[in-house]
Design an enzyme around this catalytic site. Structure first.
Site, PDB file in Angstrom:
ATOM      1  CG  ASP A   1      -1.894  -1.073   1.151  1.00 43.58           C
ATOM      2  OD1 ASP A   1      -2.209  -1.674   0.241  1.00 43.58           O
ATOM      3  OD2 ASP A   1      -2.511  -1.357   2.308  1.00 43.58           O
TER       4      ASP A   1
ATOM      5  CD  GLU B   1      -3.145  -4.486  -1.923  1.00 40.70           C
ATOM      6  OE1 GLU B   1      -2.864  -4.038  -0.730  1.00 40.70           O
ATOM      7  OE2 GLU B   1      -3.138  -5.626  -2.239  1.00 40.70           O
ATOM      8  CB  THR B   2      -8.309  -1.756   0.616  1.00 41.54           C
ATOM      9  OG1 THR B   2      -8.863  -0.478   1.204  1.00 41.54           O
ATOM     10  CG2 THR B   2      -8.073  -2.597   1.925  1.00 41.54           C
TER      11      THR B   2
ATOM     12  CG  ASN C   1      -5.213  -3.431   4.583  1.00 48.00           C
ATOM     13  OD1 ASN C   1      -4.095  -3.395   4.013  1.00 48.00           O
ATOM     14  ND2 ASN C   1      -6.338  -4.282   4.190  1.00 48.00           N
TER      15      ASN C   1
ATOM     16  CG  ASP D   1      -5.444  -6.124   1.123  1.00 49.86           C
ATOM     17  OD1 ASP D   1      -4.491  -6.385   1.742  1.00 49.86           O
ATOM     18  OD2 ASP D   1      -5.537  -4.969   1.123  1.00 49.86           O
TER      19      ASP D   1
ATOM     20  CG  ASP E   1     -19.807   0.742  -0.988  1.00 45.37           C
ATOM     21  OD1 ASP E   1     -20.384   0.510   0.082  1.00 45.37           O
ATOM     22  OD2 ASP E   1     -19.216   1.741  -1.339  1.00 45.37           O
TER      23      ASP E   1
ATOM     24  CD  GLU F   1     -24.537   0.308   0.486  1.00 46.39           C
ATOM     25  OE1 GLU F   1     -24.527   0.657   1.923  1.00 46.39           O
ATOM     26  OE2 GLU F   1     -23.371   0.557   0.079  1.00 46.39           O
TER      27      GLU F   1
ATOM     28  CG  ASP G   1     -22.799   1.030   7.084  1.00 43.31           C
ATOM     29  OD1 ASP G   1     -22.457   1.880   7.959  1.00 43.31           O
ATOM     30  OD2 ASP G   1     -23.016   1.506   5.789  1.00 43.31           O
TER      31      ASP G   1
END
Length: 776
Positions: free
Chosen positions: A154, A255-256, A258, A285, A401, A461, A536
């Site tokens: 990251d 991949e985020t 974190n 990720d 999302d 969503e 959430d």
């Protein structure tokens, strides 16, 4: 998705000049973007899209972080906005790269044309950080390939917590990001199988939402090195199968940001646990992999999928195509400073929706910039990414999302305040527009048929921020939707009696599949994704144990910013001295029964099966801590609740009458007043009525049993008079969620049901509880 900070105002939009026409829709990855070996693995071809670049150079590295490049190669235009170069593997090895090949791009364009005297950290050639057309080229920022199949690390990580190195603007534009930037990793195609995909109809699924890391991070039954990994998650397939779950839905695994989560121990500093800040749409990720070598995360993810498939469990992914980790401009008063990791430095106006003057970004996400989902190239990336995860990685379905952003019909270069497709400016949800991304996805992929078979399960969503983005019930046929109204109205029925008007008609509609939302568009009950709680917000236990959110508490349960103030939660009178823990468990049993006995597709949150708590935190997006990690050492009450949940799920799976493929007819479902009389309009229209019962004619739906459910929403007991069961049968009790029935046998095993009686039998039901009977 909840966001830590919501922008105070969304920005307006106007015509974008100078944007080239988009290419027509084409086959999946018809541009062959990304980096790939040839059949002999003698050459690697690198292909990247940029409609506005004037020069792109490939940089190759021997490691993902902390080293200078080993070689560079200039790409050539290959047509249709694609730039390409083919590099012999022998040349790469001669440059000193003998292991994995790491790579990135530097790009020049109209706002920063190439100058022969440019060098890393130089301002040579610079004209502006952003020009009139929205270009944001900066050759000092090494760019991650949007089609990279793995990412080295990251941007922020244990070795670098300085995000300024990736920024534009006067203070940062000459800071070179090369040694810090995430690099793509060139992969040899994996040979790891993902097993045989289940073909089960969605109506027969029970979905379990969980975080890959949180699933096993503190599971002592798993070897320490595998906890919190894809490998570890695969080891839990038998656990989910035993619970009765048929589909596992992972919070974002692309991949985020974190890697910095553990930099400051026992602190929420720099933490992004949920994962809704995507850096690349193809890469699993790396932090969640036990095998972090090149190709390791990919193969390990595939092996995890195989483990679930071998257990008959589908694998769903939560995907975030509405925004990226690059966000928007850093402030609303300075258009020059923005983060540049990837898309923005390659083709800002293609990948993001710009506002008036093309200096800022339109935002319906709370993160700063809408992904430009009406643009064909941006859509191609979405479609290509979905295809990769479905075909190569073995994924069975996707939860989108803030999916309303993918229904946006506004586009750079095509919107004005009076434009037909954008009457509200830069955002307009339009499910009737065949070119919006949600319809493109339907064209490109086969949606699983109602009766089951091959295809994808698609979940929206159905909301975002601002404009006409709240679209529950507004998606086209082929899409299922998270039913937030199901959650809200049933929480209200349980927790808000006396505080607001409760409509038993809405509860009845929820129990029977929410036809008011989905029938008119040609959809079915199973297109309603029924949930009481998800990541959430509050957990199931907290919905019935908390009077409001408590997000400011100390680590590990906080602090967290943001979060809704509309929870419809209640501690069942505990704090007032009128309730007890047994009342909270009753309420939780009733809530889970709502979820599992209603027509639709039930979705539960990981940990609900044992009454996991976040101590009233309703926005724990930033807590990579024991609070968010599931635990498997339970109290007696938790073990009893697990048994209840397990048997409740098994009951649903055993009775097709609860899983209708189409809407119940009048002969299949009958509603009753507590008196035993059929509920009429006078009863439905009286908002003082808080008790309702219904009987499902099981044989008419292929079920060997008929089913009777009574819900008493009153705080005191109500007597229900039972209708006639099918000829030759009587009613037997399967469960009563009342306090008196708290314990290990709240929900009895098949064959152990208690005889109640036949037509006219009366049954006293305690307040705020549910009764379940079957005929036999």
């Amino acid at each position: 998705m909840k966001c830590p900070k919501i922008l105070a105002a969304l920005l307006g939009c106007a015509v974008l000049a100078g944007v080239p026409a988009m290419p027509a829709h084409a086959a999946i990855n018809s541009m062959s973007l990304g980096a790939s070996y040839d059949a002999q693995q003698a050459n690697i071809t690198f292909r990247v899209y940029s409609s506005q670049a004037t020069r792109i150079v490939l940089y190759l590295y021997s490691a993902g972080y902390g080293v200078q490049e080993s070689a560079t190669y200039t790409l050539s235009p290959a047509g249709s906005g694609v730039w390409a170069v083919t590099v012999p593997v022998s040349s790469i090895k001669a440059a000193g790269i003998t292991g994995a090949v790491y790579y990135g791009y530097r790009a020049w364009g109209p706002n920063w044309p190439y100058a022969s005297n440019w060098g890393k950290g130089s301002q040579a050639g610079f004209v502006s950080d952003v020009d009139a057309n929205g270009d944001r080229f900066n050759p000092n920022k090494l760019l991650l390939d949007p089609y990279a199949q793995e990412v080295s690390q990251d941007p922020l990580n244990p070795s670098n917590q300085n995000g300024n190195v990736f920024a534009s603007g006067a203070s940062y534009r000459t800071t070179d990001s090369g040694i810090y930037a995430p690099k793509g990793v060139v992969l040899v195609p994996s040979t790891q199988s993902t097993g045989t995909k289940p073909t089960r109809a969605q109506k027969d699924d029970v979905i379990y939402e969980v975080h890959v890391r949180g699933f096993t991070e503190q599971d002592t039954s798993i070897p320490a090195q595998y906890r919190g990994t894809y490998y570890g998650a695969g080891l839990k397939a038998s656990y989910l199968a035993s619970l009765g779950v048929t589909a596992v839905e992972f919070l974002p695994v692309q991949e985020t940001q974190n890697d910095a989560n553990d930099v400051v121990p026992n602190s929420d500093a720099n933490q992004n646990y949920w994962g809704y800040m995507t850096e690349n749409y193809f890469s699993p990720d790396r932090r969640y992999a036990y095998n972090k070598a090149a190709g390791g995360p990919t193969a390990e993810f595939q092996a995890m999928v195989q483990a679930f498939h071998n257990a008959g469990i589908k694998v769903y992914m939560d995907v975030v195509y509405n925004h990226t980790a690059e966000g928007g401009t850093w402030t609303s008063s300075d258009p020059t400073t923005a983060t540049i990791y990837s898309w923005r430095g390659l083709d800002n106006a293609t990948y993001y929706e710009l506002t008036s003057g093309n200096q800022y970004f339109y935002d319906n996400t709370g993160i700063g910039a809408n992904f430009n989902t009406y643009n064909t190239v941006a859509q191609n990336l979405i479609v290509d990414s979905l295809a990769y995860w479905a075909n190569t990685m073995g994924v069975d379905g996707f939860r989108f999302d803030l999916a309303s952003v993918l229904g946006n019909s506004c586009l750079n270069g095509a919107y004005t305040a009076s434009a037909p497709n954008c009457p509200n400016g830069g955002y307009n949800f339009d499910a009737a527009d065949s070119n919006v991304a949600i319809n493109r996805i339907l064209r490109e992929f086969t949606v699983r048929p109602a009766a089951g078979g091959s295809g994808l399960d698609l979940f929206a969503e159905p909301w975002a921020i601002g404009g006409n983005s709240y679209q529950l019930g507004g998606f086209p046929q082929g899409w299922s939707e998270w039913n937030g109204l199901f959650r809200d109205s049933l929480r209200q029925a349980q927790n808000e009696l006396g505080s607001m008007t409760i409509y038993v008609t809405q509860d009845a509609n929820d129990f029977s599949g929410s036809s008011n939302l989905f029938q008119s568009s040609g959809r079915s009950p199973w297109n309603s994704i029924n949930f009481i709680d998800v990541h959430d917000g509050m957990t199931l236990k907290d919905v019935y144990s908390c009077n409001g959110a408590n997000n400011s508490q100390a680590w590990p349960y906080g602090p967290s910013d943001g979060g809704t103030s509309t929870n419809y939660s209640w501690d069942q009178g505990m704090s007032a001295g009128t309730g007890a823990a047994v009342d909270q468990r009753r309420a939780a049993r009733t809530g889970m029964a709502f979820e599992m006995l209603s027509a639709g597709t039930p979705l539960m949150q990981g940990g609900d099966e044992y009454l996991r708590t976040l101590q009233c935190n309703n926005n724990a997006y930033n807590l990579d801590s024991s609070a968010n990690w599931l635990t498997y050492s339970w109290t007696t009450d938790q073990s009893n609740f697990y048994t209840f949940a397990q048997r409740l799920i098994a009951f649903r799976k055993a009775h097709p009458a609860l899983r209708p493929s189409s809407w119940y007819s009048g002969s299949q479902l009958t509603w009753y007043q507590p008196s035993g009389a059929v509920a009429d309009s006078n009863y439905w229209n009286n908002t003082s009525n808080y008790a309702i019962a219904y009987a499902i004619n099981g044989p008419s739906l292929g079920d060997s049993n008929s089913i009777y459910v009574a819900y008493n929403g009153w705080s005191s007991s109500v007597t229900f008079t039972l209708p006639a069961p099918p000829s030759g049968t009587q009613w037997y009790r399967v469960t009563d969620t009342c306090d008196w029935n708290d314990g290990a046998s709240t929900f009895v095993a098949p064959g152990s049901e208690t005889l109640i009686g036949g037509a006219g039998t009366t049954y006293g039901q305690c307040g705020q509880s549910l009764l379940l009977l079957i005929s036999k």
